[in-house]
Enzyme design. Structure first.
Site, PDB file in Angstrom:
ATOM      1  N   ARG A   1       0.501  -1.171   0.258  1.00 17.32           N
ATOM      2  CA  ARG A   1      -0.419  -0.073   0.118  1.00 17.32           C
ATOM      3  C   ARG A   1       1.065   1.115  -0.050  1.00 17.32           C
ATOM      4  O   ARG A   1       0.619   1.862  -0.563  1.00 17.32           O
ATOM      5  CB  ARG A   1      -0.734  -0.105   1.284  1.00 17.32           C
TER       6      ARG A   1
ATOM      7  N   LYS B   1     -20.552 -16.187   0.465  1.00 19.09           N
ATOM      8  CA  LYS B   1     -22.062 -15.387   0.474  1.00 19.09           C
ATOM      9  C   LYS B   1     -22.917 -14.842  -0.426  1.00 19.09           C
ATOM     10  O   LYS B   1     -22.553 -14.108  -0.896  1.00 19.09           O
ATOM     11  CB  LYS B   1     -22.329 -14.558   2.245  1.00 19.09           C
TER      12      LYS B   1
ATOM     13  N   GLY C   1      -9.249  -7.150  -1.568  1.00 22.79           N
ATOM     14  CA  GLY C   1      -9.851  -8.895  -0.460  1.00 22.79           C
ATOM     15  C   GLY C   1      -8.949  -9.809  -0.558  1.00 22.79           C
ATOM     16  O   GLY C   1      -7.557 -10.233  -1.427  1.00 22.79           O
TER      17      GLY C   1
ATOM     18  N   GLY D   1     -13.646  -3.235  -0.352  1.00 21.76           N
ATOM     19  CA  GLY D   1     -15.049  -2.389   0.075  1.00 21.76           C
ATOM     20  C   GLY D   1     -15.329  -1.871  -1.064  1.00 21.76           C
ATOM     21  O   GLY D   1     -16.873  -1.915  -2.134  1.00 21.76           O
TER      22      GLY D   1
HETATM   23  P1  AMP Z   1     -15.668 -13.539   0.818  1.00 16.85           P
HETATM   24  O1  AMP Z   1     -15.054 -12.652   1.818  1.00 16.85           O
HETATM   25  O2  AMP Z   1     -17.405 -13.213   0.649  1.00 16.85           O
HETATM   26  O3  AMP Z   1     -15.277 -13.361  -0.275  1.00 16.85           O
HETATM   27  O4  AMP Z   1     -15.596 -15.128   1.425  1.00 16.85           O
HETATM   28  C1  AMP Z   1     -14.366 -15.659   1.174  1.00 16.85           C
HETATM   29  C2  AMP Z   1     -13.985 -16.668   2.045  1.00 16.85           C
HETATM   30  O5  AMP Z   1     -15.364 -17.625   1.443  1.00 16.85           O
HETATM   31  C3  AMP Z   1     -12.856 -16.972   2.696  1.00 16.85           C
HETATM   32  O6  AMP Z   1     -12.344 -17.379   3.502  1.00 16.85           O
HETATM   33  C4  AMP Z   1     -13.120 -19.049   1.838  1.00 16.85           C
HETATM   34  O7  AMP Z   1     -12.406 -19.556   3.060  1.00 16.85           O
HETATM   35  C5  AMP Z   1     -14.548 -18.886   2.067  1.00 16.85           C
HETATM   36  N1  AMP Z   1     -15.064 -20.020   0.884  1.00 16.85           N
HETATM   37  C6  AMP Z   1     -15.331 -20.137  -0.479  1.00 16.85           C
HETATM   38  N2  AMP Z   1     -15.202 -20.900  -0.837  1.00 16.85           N
HETATM   39  C7  AMP Z   1     -16.317 -21.804   0.671  1.00 16.85           C
HETATM   40  C8  AMP Z   1     -16.148 -22.870   0.455  1.00 16.85           C
HETATM   41  N3  AMP Z   1     -16.960 -23.904  -0.663  1.00 16.85           N
HETATM   42  N4  AMP Z   1     -17.552 -23.617   1.750  1.00 16.85           N
HETATM   43  C9  AMP Z   1     -17.106 -22.447   2.807  1.00 16.85           C
HETATM   44  N5  AMP Z   1     -16.344 -21.322   2.737  1.00 16.85           N
HETATM   45  C10 AMP Z   1     -15.925 -20.923   1.811  1.00 16.85           C
END
Ligand code: AMP
Length: 396
Positions: A37, A200, A353, A376
């Site tokens: 950064r 999610k 991220g 973000g």
């Molecule tokens: P996000 O912050 O929404 O981009 O999600 C990232 C997180 O999703 C990471 O820490 C991954 O370990 C988790 N992730 C990705 N695929 C899966 C899965 N199939 N089951 C559970 N967690 C997951």
């Protein structure tokens, strides 16, 4: 882009307040563990110095919640900047950030000098976007430059507030981010593919909705894919599932269809009985996920399918991992996606991220057209939102 840039403003002899994003990770001893950064801001700082500006840098570090915290001092950043720029950095170690004494010292700066204020979030007024505080900050400068893309989705005193009180422009880093995100979204070279993953559906609804109007193909992987698979009628065992988003997933599948977008889901998945790197794992088709197992990565056939789509694309945006990439047993889907993008001859843009972290982890950062410095902020741009820290900058 219609915002003023550094090339549009007079700098010589001016006091230039520059909002940077020096929110770097520190270890227990306060050593900077990753200075990307800081590196990202060097071009703007050097340019302002060379142009004869009196450069005053402003940043936050961590979440001190409006109180002084010696562990979150920007002093290590000042030292690192000194090393990287091979020049003296005047560090204003002021717990109040801008006491009269600091203001006086700032007013004594000469052309080409570079100063750094203490962590701006030591003052509660910063995140409160307090008008009086913004005015007080602004009184130390003639011009304001926003080069902190990572905080541009927030309206705080040191970005939004300063832009309201001073002539303003974006720095080189923000200019680059906007060029990639806005140019790509408004006029992509087709085929245009988005790869969306992560945990999610609920976090990515806005992004998916907005991208469906723009892309030719939308690949969905990661934990969120199981809610879409459930919406298509598959049983997903113990995989991540947002029951309350199944209807929404159905609507998004329908929307994709009616807009002529291929919505591509995994066709096989790596499963295990527990969320554990050491758990036994195997690959199954998405139509035979066992009741007592969870999908933790995409399988080989999905990798092949996704790769084929990626290699035909001319523009690719990626946000969110394909599996639990933090565990070596379930990193393959994410790793091969990163390799696939690295191989692509198209424009490759990585949202900040986790996807940026994954690309770094697998040593492929140099192969991408652009890796965003703001998780973000880039997500909000992909959602089609306006970023207050950028919107407040003067138009050309
Ligand atoms: P996000 O912050 O929404 O981009 O999600 C990232 C997180 O999703 C990471 O820490 C991954 O370990 C988790 N992730 C990705 N695929 C899966 C899965 N199939 N089951 C559970 N967690 C997951």
């Amino acid at each position: 882009m219609n915002k003023k840039t550094l090339k549009d403003i007079q700098i010589k002899g001016k006091s230039v307040l520059v909002r940077c994003d020096f929110n770097v990770p520190l270890d227990d001893k306060g050593n900077i563990t990753d200075d990307r950064r800081i590196q990202g801001a060097l071009e703007t700082i050097q340019y302002l110095k060379d142009q004869g500006g009196k450069v005053l840098l402003i940043s936050h570090l961590g979440r001190p919640k409006g109180k002084f915290d010696s562990k979150l001092s920007l002093e290590p950043v000042a030292k690192r900047l000194e090393k990287l720029l091979s020049t003296k950095i005047i560090f204003f170690s002021d717990e109040e950030i801008i006491s009269d004494k600091t203001k006086e010292k700032v007013s004594e700066m000469n052309e080409g000098d570079i100063g750094l204020l203490e962590n701006i979030r030591f003052r509660k007024e910063e995140t409160d976007n307090d008008e009086a505080f913004a005015k007080e900050l602004a009184s130390m400068g003639d011009v304001y430059v926003n080069d902190a893309f990572g905080t541009s989705h927030r309206a705080h005193a040191s970005n939004f507030g300063l832009a309201k009180n001073l002539p303003s422009a974006v720095g080189f880093l923000v200019e680059k981010e906007l060029e990639f995100f806005t140019k790509t979204l408004e006029n992509p070279k087709r085929p245009f593919v988005a790869i969306i993953g992560g945990a999610k559906v609920s976090d990515k609804i806005g992004v998916i909705n907005n991208l469906l109007a723009k892309v030719d193909q939308l690949i969905i992987g990661g934990g969120m894919a199981y809610t879409f698979l459930r919406a298509k009628g598959f049983a997903v065992g113990k995989s991540l599932l947002e029951e309350d988003k199944i209807i929404l997933a159905k609507e998004l599948i329908q929307k994709a269809k009616s807009q002529g977008v291929d919505l591509i889901l995994p066709i096989d998945t790596v499963v295990a009985k527990t969320f554990d790197n050491k758990a036994e794992n195997w690959t199954v088709s998405v139509n035979s996920i066992p009741d007592d197992a969870m999908g933790l990565d995409i399988g080989e056939l999905s990798i092949e399918l996704f790769n084929e789509v990626i290699q035909k694309a001319n523009t690719i945006i990626w946000n969110g991992p394909m599996g639990v990439f933090e565990m070596t047993s379930f990193e393959k889907g994410t790793k091969t996606m990163a390799q696939s993008l690295a191989k692509s001859k198209g424009i490759t843009i990585i949202g900040g991220g986790d996807s940026a972290a994954a690309v770094e982890k697998f040593g492929l950062a140099d192969e991408m057209s652009h890796i965003s410095t703001g998780g973000g902020a880039s997500l909000e741009l992909l959602e089609g939102k306006i970023l207050p820290g950028i919107d407040s900058i003067e138009d050309r």
